[in-house]
Design an enzyme around this catalytic site. Structure first.
Site, PDB file in Angstrom:
ATOM      1  N   LYS A 135       0.858  -1.182   0.000  1.00 19.67           N
ATOM      2  CA  LYS A 135       0.000   0.000   0.000  1.00 19.67           C
ATOM      3  C   LYS A 135       0.889   1.225   0.000  1.00 19.67           C
ATOM      4  CE  LYS A 135      -3.888   2.230   0.360  1.00 19.67           C
ATOM      5  NZ  LYS A 135      -3.486   2.943  -0.886  1.00 19.67           N
ATOM      6  N   GLN A 181       7.381   3.794   3.808  1.00 16.86           N
ATOM      7  CA  GLN A 181       5.964   3.391   3.864  1.00 16.86           C
ATOM      8  C   GLN A 181       5.780   2.110   4.684  1.00 16.86           C
ATOM      9  OE1 GLN A 181       4.034   5.550   1.552  1.00 16.86           O
ATOM     10  NE2 GLN A 181       2.305   5.003   2.837  1.00 16.86           N
ATOM     11  N   LYS A 231       5.620   3.338   8.290  1.00 22.94           N
ATOM     12  CA  LYS A 231       4.457   4.209   8.450  1.00 22.94           C
ATOM     13  C   LYS A 231       3.177   3.387   8.514  1.00 22.94           C
ATOM     14  CE  LYS A 231       4.255   7.530   5.392  1.00 22.94           C
ATOM     15  NZ  LYS A 231       3.927   8.433   4.267  1.00 22.94           N
ATOM     16  N   LYS A 236       5.376   1.761  -3.188  1.00 24.45           N
ATOM     17  CA  LYS A 236       5.333   3.104  -3.770  1.00 24.45           C
ATOM     18  C   LYS A 236       5.587   2.969  -5.252  1.00 24.45           C
ATOM     19  CE  LYS A 236       4.881   7.411  -2.476  1.00 24.45           C
ATOM     20  NZ  LYS A 236       4.177   7.953  -1.281  1.00 24.45           N
ATOM     21  N   GLY A 267      -2.621   8.309  -4.261  1.00 23.34           N
ATOM     22  CA  GLY A 267      -1.965   9.520  -4.766  1.00 23.34           C
ATOM     23  C   GLY A 267      -0.712   9.872  -3.990  1.00 23.34           C
ATOM     24  N   ASP A 268       0.026  10.797  -4.545  1.00 25.90           N
ATOM     25  CA  ASP A 268       1.180  11.438  -3.892  1.00 25.90           C
ATOM     26  C   ASP A 268       1.430  12.702  -4.724  1.00 25.90           C
ATOM     27  OD1 ASP A 268       3.421  10.752  -1.753  1.00 25.90           O
ATOM     28  OD2 ASP A 268       4.505  11.574  -3.459  1.00 25.90           O
ATOM     29  N   ASN A 310      -1.935  19.130  -1.722  1.00 24.81           N
ATOM     30  CA  ASN A 310      -2.929  18.468  -0.879  1.00 24.81           C
ATOM     31  C   ASN A 310      -2.585  18.535   0.611  1.00 24.81           C
ATOM     32  OD1 ASN A 310      -3.516  15.556   0.494  1.00 24.81           O
ATOM     33  ND2 ASN A 310      -5.275  16.317  -0.654  1.00 24.81           N
ATOM     34  N   SER A 317      -6.744   5.976   3.813  1.00 23.88           N
ATOM     35  CA  SER A 317      -6.834   5.067   2.664  1.00 23.88           C
ATOM     36  C   SER A 317      -7.243   3.675   3.145  1.00 23.88           C
ATOM     37  CB  SER A 317      -5.489   4.960   1.946  1.00 23.88           C
ATOM     38  OG  SER A 317      -5.277   6.065   1.112  1.00 23.88           O
TER      39      SER A 317
HETATM   40  P1  NDP Z   1       0.915  17.792  -4.281  1.00 27.26           P
HETATM   41  O1  NDP Z   1       1.338  17.407  -5.638  1.00 27.26           O
HETATM   42  O2  NDP Z   1      -0.517  18.030  -3.992  1.00 27.26           O
HETATM   43  O3  NDP Z   1       1.701  19.095  -3.812  1.00 27.26           O
HETATM   44  C1  NDP Z   1       3.091  19.106  -3.792  1.00 27.26           C
HETATM   45  C2  NDP Z   1       3.548  20.469  -3.322  1.00 27.26           C
HETATM   46  O4  NDP Z   1       4.950  20.435  -3.072  1.00 27.26           O
HETATM   47  C3  NDP Z   1       3.349  21.553  -4.356  1.00 27.26           C
HETATM   48  O5  NDP Z   1       3.154  22.774  -3.716  1.00 27.26           O
HETATM   49  C4  NDP Z   1       4.678  21.523  -5.115  1.00 27.26           C
HETATM   50  O6  NDP Z   1       4.988  22.733  -5.773  1.00 27.26           O
HETATM   51  C5  NDP Z   1       5.649  21.276  -3.994  1.00 27.26           C
HETATM   52  N1  NDP Z   1       6.818  20.566  -4.513  1.00 27.26           N
HETATM   53  C6  NDP Z   1       6.819  19.355  -5.126  1.00 27.26           C
HETATM   54  N2  NDP Z   1       8.063  19.023  -5.503  1.00 27.26           N
HETATM   55  C7  NDP Z   1       8.837  20.055  -5.122  1.00 27.26           C
HETATM   56  C8  NDP Z   1      10.210  20.297  -5.231  1.00 27.26           C
HETATM   57  N3  NDP Z   1      11.044  19.418  -5.821  1.00 27.26           N
HETATM   58  N4  NDP Z   1      10.680  21.462  -4.705  1.00 27.26           N
HETATM   59  C9  NDP Z   1       9.844  22.363  -4.119  1.00 27.26           C
HETATM   60  N5  NDP Z   1       8.519  22.181  -3.997  1.00 27.26           N
HETATM   61  C10 NDP Z   1       8.041  21.039  -4.488  1.00 27.26           C
HETATM   62  O7  NDP Z   1       1.512  16.669  -3.313  1.00 27.26           O
HETATM   63  P2  NDP Z   1       1.084  16.285  -1.823  1.00 27.26           P
HETATM   64  O8  NDP Z   1       0.656  17.502  -1.076  1.00 27.26           O
HETATM   65  O9  NDP Z   1       0.201  15.129  -1.899  1.00 27.26           O
HETATM   66  O10 NDP Z   1       2.480  15.773  -1.237  1.00 27.26           O
HETATM   67  C11 NDP Z   1       3.382  16.613  -0.514  1.00 27.26           C
HETATM   68  C12 NDP Z   1       4.298  15.770   0.331  1.00 27.26           C
HETATM   69  O11 NDP Z   1       3.517  15.001   1.266  1.00 27.26           O
HETATM   70  C13 NDP Z   1       5.132  14.734  -0.417  1.00 27.26           C
HETATM   71  O12 NDP Z   1       6.357  14.569   0.254  1.00 27.26           O
HETATM   72  C14 NDP Z   1       4.314  13.449  -0.275  1.00 27.26           C
HETATM   73  O13 NDP Z   1       5.110  12.309  -0.418  1.00 27.26           O
HETATM   74  C15 NDP Z   1       3.816  13.615   1.136  1.00 27.26           C
HETATM   75  N6  NDP Z   1       2.628  12.846   1.512  1.00 27.26           N
HETATM   76  C16 NDP Z   1       1.467  12.927   0.803  1.00 27.26           C
HETATM   77  C17 NDP Z   1       0.356  12.217   1.212  1.00 27.26           C
HETATM   78  C18 NDP Z   1      -0.961  12.323   0.528  1.00 27.26           C
HETATM   79  O14 NDP Z   1      -1.917  11.703   1.003  1.00 27.26           O
HETATM   80  N7  NDP Z   1      -1.098  13.088  -0.547  1.00 27.26           N
HETATM   81  C19 NDP Z   1       0.409  11.325   2.372  1.00 27.26           C
HETATM   82  C20 NDP Z   1       1.655  11.369   3.100  1.00 27.26           C
HETATM   83  C21 NDP Z   1       2.717  12.099   2.658  1.00 27.26           C
HETATM   84  P3  NDP Z   1       4.845  22.818  -7.372  1.00 27.26           P
HETATM   85  O15 NDP Z   1       3.377  22.953  -7.619  1.00 27.26           O
HETATM   86  O16 NDP Z   1       5.635  24.011  -7.753  1.00 27.26           O
HETATM   87  O17 NDP Z   1       5.420  21.542  -7.920  1.00 27.26           O
HETATM   88  O1  2IT Z   2       3.134   8.911   1.426  1.00 25.61           O
HETATM   89  C1  2IT Z   2       1.974   8.476   1.647  1.00 25.61           C
HETATM   90  O2  2IT Z   2       1.691   7.922   2.709  1.00 25.61           O
HETATM   91  C2  2IT Z   2       0.961   8.676   0.612  1.00 25.61           C
HETATM   92  N1  2IT Z   2       1.250   9.271  -0.413  1.00 25.61           N
HETATM   93  C3  2IT Z   2      -0.412   8.115   0.795  1.00 25.61           C
HETATM   94  C4  2IT Z   2      -0.445   6.643   0.430  1.00 25.61           C
HETATM   95  C5  2IT Z   2      -1.796   5.994   0.437  1.00 25.61           C
HETATM   96  O3  2IT Z   2      -1.825   4.795   0.096  1.00 25.61           O
HETATM   97  O4  2IT Z   2      -2.807   6.622   0.774  1.00 25.61           O
END
Ligand code: NDP
Ligand code: 2IT
Length: 447
Positions: free
Chosen positions: A90, A111, A114, A126, A165-166, A240, A380
């Site tokens: 997952k 992961q 976590k 992943k 998603g991520d 997100n 999830s």
């Molecule tokens: P999104 O794609 O929704 O948003 C990513 C954000 O981070 C954007 O603002 C983006 O800016 C910025 N970003 C991405 N890459 C870079 C980079 N190389 N340098 C600077 N800024 C960057 O992703 P999420 O919000 O889902 O994910 C954010 C973080 O949280 C990640 O590390 C992800 O692995 C982690 N995460 C996400 C989960 C989820 O459920 N979505 C769960 C747990 C962890 P720009 O638009 O300019 O690219």
């Molecule tokens: O990094 C993470 O934990 C996620 N992007 C969410 C993974 C998931 O299966 O909901």
């Protein structure tokens, strides 16, 4: 570092010297397991560190698709099925030009621990692609997602591997991926999470990672008799996780002073209102615009190009919610000098190893992403449960379960940290608690 752990890390480093992010995440985990490994020799006897640091399976494939000009494009596709000792693989899919084996192996490795901490039965995985959704039309994103699933479908399944998603993968991409899976397999399986509500998604899944991180930070703050009300907060990212961390912090009365994207940082020194946050979310999520565009329309904000938030304003709480290694040693020093008391990771591994030890040795409450961002994958897991039962819980029910899970992760990590004599070390506590459950399951199940 424990002798056994350092021997395994040395061998991994020799084998994968080019996988910088992966080696960083293994160093962080192995570096905190010493006291457990000293106490219990069953892990070495069963070669657990050797086994847990090699993916059970790593799939690489080509993703050809046709762009809006009719030209054929080709990207790399990956799925890392890291460990399935406690449940089906997952973990999310990341679409970003920087994606490679090292980044996905670090994310898959994190992961494992976590998912173990969530208390739900999920293994670690992943995947993703170096495809860049930025600037692409909906039709191009659909074409890419359909081609990606044309290969991925044969490797996943509701009891095998359930992606989500991520970075770069949200509701739109999950929709195109799910549609293609369903067409190929002819079965309405719970094979992806983060689905939209009207076709099997869970309420509160979009909010879950950001809300969960704020719930976790609240638990850490409570150990020092503090909370979010009236506190200054710096948040990085504007996707997100950042959006919903900001929303929950504002709802709890905090002053959220920043968001950022890869081009720069937006500052609202007096604290963002919910109306401002909603306008930013509309721009980012619907119009897929940039923070600089928002700043140009709102005179109460300041935009600093090419900068991250950490050195811009003094803060009490910092929440890195964008990407890996976005908070380095200089940022950590600036945060400490500015009176920061809590750094709560919303992203995966946003803080460098050097910055982490600097924050810890200065008594800043510090939570690793594998603990504080686990609310996303936990919800999830709740989405999978609802799909399996063919029912849906209300937002209040899901939020209450999410809150309960975050409190439990906090308490589990804290208890393990106390058990091993480092009560404030949430990194050590989370790693030991997450590891122990998976490692014991691996021993129970044999090789
Ligand atoms: P999104 O794609 O929704 O948003 C990513 C954000 O981070 C954007 O603002 C983006 O800016 C910025 N970003 C991405 N890459 C870079 C980079 N190389 N340098 C600077 N800024 C960057 O992703 P999420 O919000 O889902 O994910 C954010 C973080 O949280 C990640 O590390 C992800 O692995 C982690 N995460 C996400 C989960 C989820 O459920 N979505 C769960 C747990 C962890 P720009 O638009 O300019 O690219
Ligand atoms: O990094 C993470 O934990 C996620 N992007 C969410 C993974 C998931 O299966 O909901």
């Amino acid at each position: 570092m424990n002798v056994y752990a350092s021997r395994v890390l040395e061998n991994l480093t020799k084998q994968h010297s080019n996988e910088k992010e992966f080696l960083q995440s293994v160093t962080e985990v192995f570096g905190t397991l010493g006291k457990l490994l000293d106490r219990e020799n069953k892990y070495e006897k069963n070669k657990i560190l050797e086994r847990i640091s090699i993916p059970e399976r790593a799939i690489t494939f080509q993703v050809p698709w046709v762009d809006a000009k009719g030209e054929i494009q080709v990207n790399y596709g990956y799925r890392i099925q890291f460990n399935s000792a406690i449940g089906p693989y997952k973990g999310g899919l990341r679409f970003h030009p920087s994606v490679n084996m090292s980044i996905l192996k670090f994310l898959g490795f994190e992961q494992i621990f976590k998912n173990s901490l969530t208390t739900l039965p999920m293994g670690g995985g992943k995947g993703g692609s170096n495809f860049d959704p930025k600037g692409k039309t909906d039709a191009e994103v659909m074409s890419f997602c359909q081609s990606f699933m044309r290969e991925l479908y044969r490797h996943i399944g509701p009891n095998t591997d359930v992606p989500a998603g991520d970075i770069g993968v949200g509701g739109r991409e999950i929709g195109y991926l799910f549609g293609q899976y369903r067409r190929i397999v002819n079965s309405y399986d719970s094979v992806l999470t983060g689905k939209k509500l009207n076709w099997g998604g869970s309420l509160v899944r979009p909010e879950a990672t950001g809300y969960g991180a704020v719930y976790f930070a609240s638990e850490m703050l409570a150990t020092r008799k503090m909370d979010f009300a009236g506190r200054r907060v710096l948040i990085s990212g504007s996707g997100n996780v950042a959006q919903y961390a900001a929303k929950k912090a504002i709802l709890l009365g905090a002053k959220v002073m920043s968001l950022s994207d890869s081009s720069g940082t937006i500052l609202v020194e007096q604290g963002m209102t919910l109306d401002q946050l909603e306008a930013i979310m509309e721009l980012k999520n619907v119009r897929r615009g940039r923070l600089s565009e928002y700043a140009a329309t709102d005179k109460s904000t300041k935009y600093v190009a090419s900068e991250r938030p950490w050195k811009q304003l003094k803060t009490e709480i910092a929440m890195p919610c964008a990407t890996q290694n976005e908070l380095d040693i200089d940022d950590a020093k600036a945060l400490i000098a500015g009176g920061c008391v809590c750094v709560c990771e919303g992203a995966n591994m946003p803080t460098t190893l050097e910055a982490t030890s600097c924050l810890q040795s200065n008594h800043v409450l510090f939570s690793p992403g594998k603990a504080s961002n686990a609310g996303g994958v936990a919800t999830s897991g709740l989405e999978m449960s609802q799909n399996a039962m063919r029912l849906s819980w209300t937002a209040e029910e899901v939020d209450a379960k999410l809150h309960g899970i975050m409190v439990s992760i906090h308490n589990t990590a804290k208890a393990a940290a106390e058990e091993f004599g480092e009560p404030d070390n949430y990194v050590l506590g989370a790693n030991i608690a997450g590891f122990r459950k998976v490692a014991d399951a691996m021993i129970d199940q044999g090789i």
